[in-house]
Design a protein around this motif. Sequence first.
Motif, PDB file in Angstrom:
ATOM      1  N   UNK A 333       0.934  -1.094   0.100  1.00 14.15           N
ATOM      2  CA  UNK A 333      -0.072  -0.078  -0.093  1.00 14.15           C
ATOM      3  C   UNK A 333       0.927   1.313  -0.022  1.00 14.15           C
ATOM      4  N   UNK A 334       0.732   2.016   0.897  1.00 11.55           N
ATOM      5  CA  UNK A 334       1.360   3.353   1.087  1.00 11.55           C
ATOM      6  C   UNK A 334       2.868   3.289   1.661  1.00 11.55           C
ATOM      7  N   UNK A 335       2.800   1.879   2.401  1.00 12.45           N
ATOM      8  CA  UNK A 335       4.306   1.632   3.306  1.00 12.45           C
ATOM      9  C   UNK A 335       5.187   1.169   2.228  1.00 12.45           C
ATOM     10  N   UNK A 336       6.235   2.168   1.917  1.00 13.60           N
ATOM     11  CA  UNK A 336       7.464   1.450   0.943  1.00 13.60           C
ATOM     12  C   UNK A 336       8.583   1.053   1.850  1.00 13.60           C
ATOM     13  N   UNK A 337       8.750   0.107   1.351  1.00 12.38           N
ATOM     14  CA  UNK A 337       9.932  -0.921   1.921  1.00 12.38           C
ATOM     15  C   UNK A 337      11.350  -0.866   1.158  1.00 12.38           C
ATOM     16  N   UNK A 338      11.122  -0.831  -0.298  1.00 10.63           N
ATOM     17  CA  UNK A 338      12.477  -0.803  -1.045  1.00 10.63           C
ATOM     18  C   UNK A 338      12.120   0.077  -2.225  1.00 10.63           C
ATOM     19  N   UNK A 339      13.062   1.088  -2.609  1.00  9.58           N
ATOM     20  CA  UNK A 339      12.782   1.764  -3.885  1.00  9.58           C
ATOM     21  C   UNK A 339      13.758   1.830  -4.729  1.00  9.58           C
ATOM     22  N   UNK A 340      13.754   1.324  -5.876  1.00 11.79           N
ATOM     23  CA  UNK A 340      14.950   1.143  -6.827  1.00 11.79           C
ATOM     24  C   UNK A 340      16.107   0.806  -6.420  1.00 11.79           C
ATOM     25  N   UNK A 341      16.269  -0.100  -5.616  1.00 11.27           N
ATOM     26  CA  UNK A 341      17.356  -0.476  -4.984  1.00 11.27           C
ATOM     27  C   UNK A 341      18.296  -1.747  -5.743  1.00 11.27           C
ATOM     28  N   UNK A 342      19.551  -1.621  -5.672  1.00 11.40           N
ATOM     29  CA  UNK A 342      20.229  -2.705  -6.441  1.00 11.40           C
ATOM     30  C   UNK A 342      21.371  -3.347  -5.294  1.00 11.40           C
ATOM     31  N   UNK A 343      21.276  -4.810  -5.435  1.00 10.86           N
ATOM     32  CA  UNK A 343      22.534  -5.581  -4.437  1.00 10.86           C
ATOM     33  C   UNK A 343      22.812  -6.678  -4.945  1.00 10.86           C
ATOM     34  N   UNK A 344      24.087  -6.998  -4.905  1.00  7.39           N
ATOM     35  CA  UNK A 344      24.716  -8.375  -5.134  1.00  7.39           C
ATOM     36  C   UNK A 344      25.173  -9.070  -4.095  1.00  7.39           C
ATOM     37  N   UNK A 345      24.705 -10.588  -4.125  1.00 10.10           N
ATOM     38  CA  UNK A 345      25.576 -11.299  -3.247  1.00 10.10           C
ATOM     39  C   UNK A 345      26.440 -12.276  -3.855  1.00 10.10           C
ATOM     40  N   UNK A 346      27.532 -12.276  -3.600  1.00 11.19           N
ATOM     41  CA  UNK A 346      28.683 -13.067  -4.108  1.00 11.19           C
ATOM     42  C   UNK A 346      28.963 -14.520  -3.389  1.00 11.19           C
ATOM     43  N   UNK A 347      29.704 -15.485  -4.184  1.00  9.27           N
ATOM     44  CA  UNK A 347      29.968 -16.563  -3.426  1.00  9.27           C
ATOM     45  C   UNK A 347      30.871 -16.515  -2.272  1.00  9.27           C
ATOM     46  N   UNK A 348      30.605 -17.118  -1.112  1.00 11.52           N
ATOM     47  CA  UNK A 348      31.331 -16.963   0.107  1.00 11.52           C
ATOM     48  C   UNK A 348      30.700 -15.646   0.918  1.00 11.52           C
ATOM     49  N   UNK A 349      29.943 -14.723   0.509  1.00 12.33           N
ATOM     50  CA  UNK A 349      29.705 -13.779   1.513  1.00 12.33           C
ATOM     51  C   UNK A 349      28.757 -14.404   2.552  1.00 12.33           C
ATOM     52  N   UNK A 350      29.031 -13.872   3.872  1.00 12.10           N
ATOM     53  CA  UNK A 350      28.516 -14.148   5.022  1.00 12.10           C
ATOM     54  C   UNK A 350      27.843 -12.841   5.398  1.00 12.10           C
ATOM     55  N   UNK A 351      26.570 -12.633   5.158  1.00 14.02           N
ATOM     56  CA  UNK A 351      26.061 -11.294   5.246  1.00 14.02           C
ATOM     57  C   UNK A 351      25.144 -11.166   6.438  1.00 14.02           C
ATOM     58  N   UNK A 352      24.951 -10.355   7.422  1.00 13.56           N
ATOM     59  CA  UNK A 352      24.291 -10.027   8.493  1.00 13.56           C
ATOM     60  C   UNK A 352      23.505  -8.845   8.167  1.00 13.56           C
ATOM     61  N   UNK A 353      21.995  -8.981   8.133  1.00 12.72           N
ATOM     62  CA  UNK A 353      20.890  -8.048   7.788  1.00 12.72           C
ATOM     63  C   UNK A 353      20.511  -7.479   9.125  1.00 12.72           C
ATOM     64  N   UNK A 354      20.622  -6.258   9.551  1.00 15.79           N
ATOM     65  CA  UNK A 354      20.320  -5.695  10.716  1.00 15.79           C
ATOM     66  C   UNK A 354      19.773  -4.421  10.793  1.00 15.79           C
ATOM     67  N   UNK A 355      19.055  -4.024  11.764  1.00 22.05           N
ATOM     68  CA  UNK A 355      18.260  -2.687  11.840  1.00 22.05           C
ATOM     69  C   UNK A 355      17.108  -2.804  12.697  1.00 22.05           C
TER      70      UNK A 355
END
Length: 637
Positions: A333-355
């Motif tokens: 609806x009116x709640x925007x989460x992401x807007x025109x964002x770009x991201x890449x995950x490479x082999x071996x990445x150990x990513x923590x998504x925080x916030x």
Amino acid sequence: MLTISNLSFYFGGRPIFDGANLQIKPKDKIGLIGLNGMGKSTLLRLIVGEYQPDAGNISKAGDCSIGFLNQDLLSYQTQDSILAVAMQAFERENYLQIEIDKVLHEMEVNYRDELVDKLGHLQEEFDHLGGYTIQSKAEEILEGLGFKTEELHKPLKEFSGGWRMRVMLAKLLLQKPALLLLDEPTNHLDLPSIQWVEKYILNYENSVIVVSHDREFLDNVCNTTVEVTGAKLVSYSGNYSYYVEEKALRSEIQKGAYENQQAQIRQTERFIERFKAKATKARQVQSRVKALNRLDLIDDVIDATARVHFKFKFGVNPGRNVFSLENVSKSYGEKVILKNTTAIIERGDKIALIGANGKGKSTLLRIIAGDENVEGERKLGHNVNFSFFAQHQMESLHMEETLLEELKYADGGKSDTELRSVLGCFLFNGEDVFKKIKVLSGGEKSRVALAKVLISEANFLLLDEPTNHLDMQSVNILIQALDQYEGTYVVVSHDRHFVSQVANKIWYIEDYQIKEYPGTYDEFEQWQEDNKKSITNAPQPSVNTSSQNVKKVDAPANKPIANANTIKKLEREVAEIEAKITELERQMALLEGKLADPAVFTDNHALQRTNSDYELVKMDLKQKNDLWEAKMLELEG
């Protein structure tokens, strides 16, 4: 303030406490720790009187009020607003407000001197208790716990269990009991709220006992650690890190004493065995036997630190780029989460998504998993096989199956011996493997679901709050497992110790964009702290306050305070990025050569695959060039 003396409590014939002792003094901040099922929550319920001890007693001072935050409060619902629920903490103030309103209403129709006097007394007490500030106090605490101002007047019933728990925590904090009991208070809090609660407890003028599996939280708020072990309460006069060091020292001393005593016992038993048949040695033998019977035996040290070794195997290895998002947007609806964002995950990445909660972390995991529709391009890399752990997956376990049977759903190729070994790593031993899923606790079900994910042979894992419901030993097992995992993963967690141990990149969502910090969580925290200091120490705008006009002079741009370590770190990061750019440019040249090759150009399948790889490398190269430019600007600054 409160004393526990020779406490004994039995559950189903099993001793939870046997002769346990503890003294709680004013302003104590106690971290209560121990393995799941050892009696931490039981002790809190004994203190508040929900359970009665089988022996011993719990005595408290007459003015010792107790507040208890427990998981049962999750089920509490009402149509009252969350602000009204929190303000229930002010019982006397609320009563006085009602009486003041009654008197004022009566004075409108029947003005009398005695009513004026009564009103004066009521208002004086109300003012003395700070009644005119209770709403602002409640609003401050609710907003500190993550509620938005516009949400404060919404009914409690509209919020999920985790958010309702925050309201009950706010109510307890406003009551300011002499002894505050908190059972897993961080389970339903995001990172900003956890940090806010830490500061509040540190400044709390009364005593606190907190049960938590969050090591960093315990380190930051506690001045005493009490371990529930062997049906006793063992105190350590420091935070959790102090406890770890002190326990290791005590264990070393105890181990030495145990081994010395065992050597003495063996020597005595050999003497008895050798001379028991000799009449001339009868007196000495009897003396040795009596000495053995009188001996106060020293327990051996039990190492509760589980060490595990996983043999991960992948059916296939993925390509260099595991996953990518390009110009992706997502909203409800009116709640925007992401807007025109770009991201890449490479082999071996150990990513923590925080916030903070509500920023879209779990939504982003579902987007990566393909469970959410988005605008823009979502692309899973070549040969990527992923597995997704989320809290709802515990509900998808087969309740009538045994643990052993449940693991076979994840991988039918492993033998029973191999599966039992995996379950043993997750603290399910012996006959435990034949228990049905339906009889397990929430934490045990979580461990089973995690075990299923880890043996699935996936080369890409998505883990949403995997440490919820796990005790410290189980968290340690998960850390060890992920350390041995050679694949790629993205994990959402608010457990700072866990994140600091498992991540080599940090993602966070800001201004509807996925932002990346290319380093560990500890480095990320230091980077944030440096940024805050640079903003705080930046020159402030000067103001001309002549009587004719007021003119603000623009402040110079905020510049970080450079130091040798910061410069070296930036130079190292620039060098690493330049090396990646060189490698990506080499890959681009190779792929361009392939695209010009007639053998590839005439093979539609090979052409599509090569063109796809080329576009991913091109996008990655653009990101690295942008990052290099930003780092160079920061270095020059």
